[in-house]
Scaffold this motif. Structure first.
Motif, PDB file in Angstrom:
ATOM      1  N   ARG A 126       0.299  -0.880  -0.093  1.00  0.00           N
ATOM      2  CA  ARG A 126      -0.123  -0.284   0.088  1.00  0.00           C
ATOM      3  C   ARG A 126       0.911   1.158  -0.004  1.00  0.00           C
ATOM      4  O   ARG A 126       1.688   1.646   1.235  1.00  0.00           O
ATOM      5  CB  ARG A 126      -0.880  -0.238   0.986  1.00  0.00           C
ATOM      6  N   ARG A 127       1.015   1.855  -0.803  1.00  0.00           N
ATOM      7  CA  ARG A 127       1.423   3.981  -1.539  1.00  0.00           C
ATOM      8  C   ARG A 127       0.414   4.464  -1.181  1.00  0.00           C
ATOM      9  O   ARG A 127      -0.691   4.780  -2.013  1.00  0.00           O
ATOM     10  CB  ARG A 127       2.475   3.372  -1.657  1.00  0.00           C
ATOM     11  N   PRO A 128       1.025   5.866  -0.718  1.00  0.00           N
ATOM     12  CA  PRO A 128      -0.137   7.183  -0.730  1.00  0.00           C
ATOM     13  C   PRO A 128       0.072   7.244  -2.664  1.00  0.00           C
ATOM     14  O   PRO A 128       1.145   7.145  -2.932  1.00  0.00           O
ATOM     15  CB  PRO A 128       0.880   7.969   0.199  1.00  0.00           C
ATOM     16  N   ARG A 129      -0.921   7.239  -2.822  1.00  0.00           N
ATOM     17  CA  ARG A 129      -1.805   7.871  -4.417  1.00  0.00           C
ATOM     18  C   ARG A 129      -1.229   9.721  -4.143  1.00  0.00           C
ATOM     19  O   ARG A 129      -0.632  10.012  -3.608  1.00  0.00           O
ATOM     20  CB  ARG A 129      -2.829   7.808  -4.864  1.00  0.00           C
ATOM     21  N   PRO A 130      -0.063   9.590  -5.188  1.00  0.00           N
ATOM     22  CA  PRO A 130       0.769  10.803  -5.824  1.00  0.00           C
ATOM     23  C   PRO A 130      -0.843  11.771  -5.720  1.00  0.00           C
ATOM     24  O   PRO A 130       0.185  12.957  -6.051  1.00  0.00           O
ATOM     25  CB  PRO A 130       1.179  10.432  -7.120  1.00  0.00           C
ATOM     26  N   ASP A 131      -2.264  11.666  -6.841  1.00  0.00           N
ATOM     27  CA  ASP A 131      -2.118  12.773  -6.866  1.00  0.00           C
ATOM     28  C   ASP A 131      -3.655  12.642  -5.574  1.00  0.00           C
ATOM     29  O   ASP A 131      -4.180  13.960  -5.699  1.00  0.00           O
ATOM     30  CB  ASP A 131      -3.199  12.251  -8.406  1.00  0.00           C
ATOM     31  N   ASP A 132      -3.680  11.989  -4.113  1.00  0.00           N
ATOM     32  CA  ASP A 132      -4.461  12.401  -3.442  1.00  0.00           C
ATOM     33  C   ASP A 132      -3.285  10.938  -2.301  1.00  0.00           C
ATOM     34  O   ASP A 132      -3.979  10.167  -2.053  1.00  0.00           O
ATOM     35  CB  ASP A 132      -5.447  11.587  -3.473  1.00  0.00           C
ATOM     36  N   PRO A 133      -2.745  11.998  -1.522  1.00  0.00           N
ATOM     37  CA  PRO A 133      -1.640  11.614  -0.723  1.00  0.00           C
ATOM     38  C   PRO A 133      -2.790  11.009   0.553  1.00  0.00           C
ATOM     39  O   PRO A 133      -2.348  10.048   1.090  1.00  0.00           O
ATOM     40  CB  PRO A 133      -0.808  12.099  -0.218  1.00  0.00           C
ATOM     41  N   SER A 134      -3.889  11.141   0.322  1.00  0.00           N
ATOM     42  CA  SER A 134      -5.015  10.920   1.724  1.00  0.00           C
ATOM     43  C   SER A 134      -5.470   8.989   0.997  1.00  0.00           C
ATOM     44  O   SER A 134      -6.302   8.727   1.892  1.00  0.00           O
ATOM     45  CB  SER A 134      -5.870  11.632   2.215  1.00  0.00           C
ATOM     46  N   ARG A 135      -5.026   8.737  -0.254  1.00  0.00           N
ATOM     47  CA  ARG A 135      -5.133   7.790  -0.404  1.00  0.00           C
ATOM     48  C   ARG A 135      -4.387   7.306  -0.990  1.00  0.00           C
ATOM     49  O   ARG A 135      -3.819   6.808  -1.168  1.00  0.00           O
ATOM     50  CB  ARG A 135      -7.045   7.617  -1.247  1.00  0.00           C
ATOM     51  N   HIS A 136      -4.839   5.082  -1.023  1.00  0.00           N
ATOM     52  CA  HIS A 136      -3.368   4.487  -0.863  1.00  0.00           C
ATOM     53  C   HIS A 136      -3.771   4.143  -2.686  1.00  0.00           C
ATOM     54  O   HIS A 136      -5.236   3.204  -3.005  1.00  0.00           O
ATOM     55  CB  HIS A 136      -3.798   4.053  -0.181  1.00  0.00           C
ATOM     56  N   GLU A 137      -2.399   3.564  -2.893  1.00  0.00           N
ATOM     57  CA  GLU A 137      -2.910   2.533  -4.069  1.00  0.00           C
ATOM     58  C   GLU A 137      -2.427   1.880  -3.305  1.00  0.00           C
ATOM     59  O   GLU A 137      -1.735   1.007  -3.069  1.00  0.00           O
ATOM     60  CB  GLU A 137      -1.746   3.378  -5.462  1.00  0.00           C
ATOM     61  N   VAL A 138      -2.604   0.160  -4.191  1.00  0.00           N
ATOM     62  CA  VAL A 138      -3.287  -0.999  -3.772  1.00  0.00           C
ATOM     63  C   VAL A 138      -2.081  -2.176  -4.608  1.00  0.00           C
ATOM     64  O   VAL A 138      -3.090  -2.386  -5.587  1.00  0.00           O
ATOM     65  CB  VAL A 138      -4.368  -1.526  -2.665  1.00  0.00           C
ATOM     66  N   LEU A 139      -1.745  -2.580  -4.643  1.00  0.00           N
ATOM     67  CA  LEU A 139      -0.881  -3.625  -5.171  1.00  0.00           C
ATOM     68  C   LEU A 139      -0.787  -4.702  -4.585  1.00  0.00           C
ATOM     69  O   LEU A 139      -0.033  -5.613  -3.334  1.00  0.00           O
ATOM     70  CB  LEU A 139       0.507  -3.617  -5.557  1.00  0.00           C
ATOM     71  N   ASN A 140      -2.159  -5.793  -5.619  1.00  0.00           N
ATOM     72  CA  ASN A 140      -1.942  -7.016  -4.638  1.00  0.00           C
ATOM     73  C   ASN A 140      -0.330  -7.766  -5.138  1.00  0.00           C
ATOM     74  O   ASN A 140       0.068  -8.318  -6.784  1.00  0.00           O
ATOM     75  CB  ASN A 140      -3.546  -7.344  -5.433  1.00  0.00           C
TER      76      ASN A 140
END
Length: 466
Positions: free
Chosen positions: A361-375
């Motif tokens: 899980r990483r913070p999204r570059p366009d919205d740090p309050s949301r996360h990018e999830v790599l399964n």
């Protein structure tokens, strides 16, 4: 000490006597018995005749009966002596003959692996996607999985693993060449440099970039062309810019392996290896041996056979390229010993071989309050095979008297890899669904593990090994 060394004199080979022939000392008993058989058997028979004729009583039946009994006994004695001498002569002649060379072993039938490799190659050629993209040009490669129901489009991850597979299998024909795949990977590069997975958007990620760079390096792309992408990858892979990635054992080992192929002199490599070693944990359940969990910083997570195997593979490759200190070697050997201490049996279905899933899980570059999830899914048995299939791992097993355990664990892991494929393609069972998917990374890892095992066990002299 060899016979040649024993015969070596101070100025060269010492004089050696010729081997005894049929007329030398080794055949003297045979010559004596042969003489006895040719001449002495008559004397022996005559002696028996005379002795019996003198001692037999006259009441036996007269002179004629005494002559008959004595003559038959003498003749029998002479015949027995002659036969014994003939037997000894025959054995002496047989011993003097030069030994015949052993017959060559009968040719063995081919195993199933060649057909599996050929089937995998044919499947990849049949399912390659060729797309004319208006912005990127002609793309040739594969999506994340084989046989996807939606129209497939080459992705960075699928094409990189496909390139690895083709390089492992070789290029038996001209239907698909590595050059087309290399060109496609360059065209799939993001506008700002680097590569990402399909679910990660337009932000380059170090684990995918390192995977692609490693594949390009294997395909022969020169280091000068890769240098700029290597610099971008290492500059972005810091705790400040990628905190989640630097804490993930999977991400760190993936970047380390990719950069060892693409840029073996990269300044970031020693630092990544140090972070991996520092992230080891002690397992009280296995004699306090060091191993790895899914994180390199607290909370580390439970001891994990998968992540321990990934760490052992990365550290073993780094040792070949960078050398290693005593502390790094001790950590790597502890990881091997931890894998060898698997308490479960039978080993082809033990708990240490269970496949795993994890999330990065990483913070999204366009919205740090949301996360990018790599399964991320892991084919654990292949990593166990790769960790155990190294001279360093076998050396540890021999030092500890665990060579038989090493062999059982390796054979069990290979059996688990083999049973998950059909016609050279590996399937991931989605659990609660009957649908099977065929991820490119899984087929690459399965083929790579079986190929490495086949190379390890190959004995051109016809004997077999573990």
């Amino acid at each position: 000490m060899s016979r040649q060394r024993l015969n070596q004199g101070p100025l060269g080979p010492a004089r050696t006597d010729p081997p005894p022939g049929p007329d030398d000392g080794a055949s003297r008993p045979g010559r004596f018995v042969g003489w006895l058989g040719g001449l002495g058997c008559v004397a022996a028979g005559y002696g028996v005749f005379q002795f019996l004729f003198q001692v037999l009583p006259g009441s036996l039946g007269g002179e004629a009966a005494k002559y008959l009994v004595a003559a038959v006994s003498g003749f029998g004695t002479a015949l027995a002596a002659w036969l014994a001498a003939a037997l000894v002569r025959a054995r002496a002649v047989e011993a003097a003959r030069p030994a015949l060379p052993p017959a060559p072993p009968a040719p063995r039938a081919p195993g199933p692996l060649p057909q599996v490799l050929a089937s995998a190659h044919d499947a990849l050629v049949d399912q390659v996607a060729v797309v004319d993209d208006p912005d990127r040009g002609r793309l040739t490669g594969w999506s994340h999985s084989l046989g996807e129901s939606t129209p497939s489009r080459p992705t960075s991850v699928g094409t990189a693993y496909g390139l690895h597979i083709m390089l492992d299998l070789g290029v038996p024909d001209g239907r698909l060449g590595p050059g087309e795949l290399v060109d496609t990977l360059w065209r799939l590069r993001l506008p700002g440099g680097g590569w990402s997975a399909r679910s990660q958007g337009a932000e380059a990620r170090p684990e995918v970039t390192a995977l692609v760079l490693g594949a390009l390096a294997r395909a022969g792309v020169p280091g000068e062309r890769l240098a700029a992408e290597v610099d971008r990858c290492t500059a972005a892979f810091t705790r400040e810019r990628d905190h989640a990635g630097r804490e993930s054992t999977h991400v760190v080992t993936t970047v380390l392996r990719g950069l060892l192929r693409a840029a073996p002199r990269a300044p970031a490599l020693p630092d990544l290896r140090e972070a991996l070693v520092d992230g080891a944990i002690s397992d009280a359940g296995r004699d306090h041996l060091r191993c790895w969990g899914y994180r390199l910083h607290p909370p580390y997570g439970p001891p994990s056979p998968l992540h321990t195997a990934q760490a052992v593979v990365a550290l073993e490759r780094a040792a070949r390229v960078l050398g290693e200190s005593a502390a790094v070697r001790a950590a790597r050997e502890d990881g091997v010993r931890w894998l060898l201490s698997c308490p479960d049996a039978p080993h082809h279905a033990c708990l240490d071989l269970e496949n795993l899933r994890e999330e990065v899980r990483r913070p999204r570059p366009d919205d740090p309050s949301r996360h990018e999830v790599l399964n991320v899914r892991h084919f654990t048995a292949t990593w166990i095979v790769r960790a155990l299939l190294s001279p360093a791992a076998l050396e540890v097993a021999r030092q500890d008297g665990l060579e038989e355990t090493w062999r059982e664990l390796l054979d069990g892991a290979v059996a688990a890899v083999w049973e998950r494929q059909q016609d050279g393609i590996w399937s991931w069972d989605r659990g609660d669904s009957t649908e099977l998917r065929h991820p490119m990374w899984m087929t690459y890892q399965g083929l790579s593990a079986l190929r490495a095992y086949a190379v390890w066990t190959c004995r051109p002299d016809g004997t077999t090994t573990a």
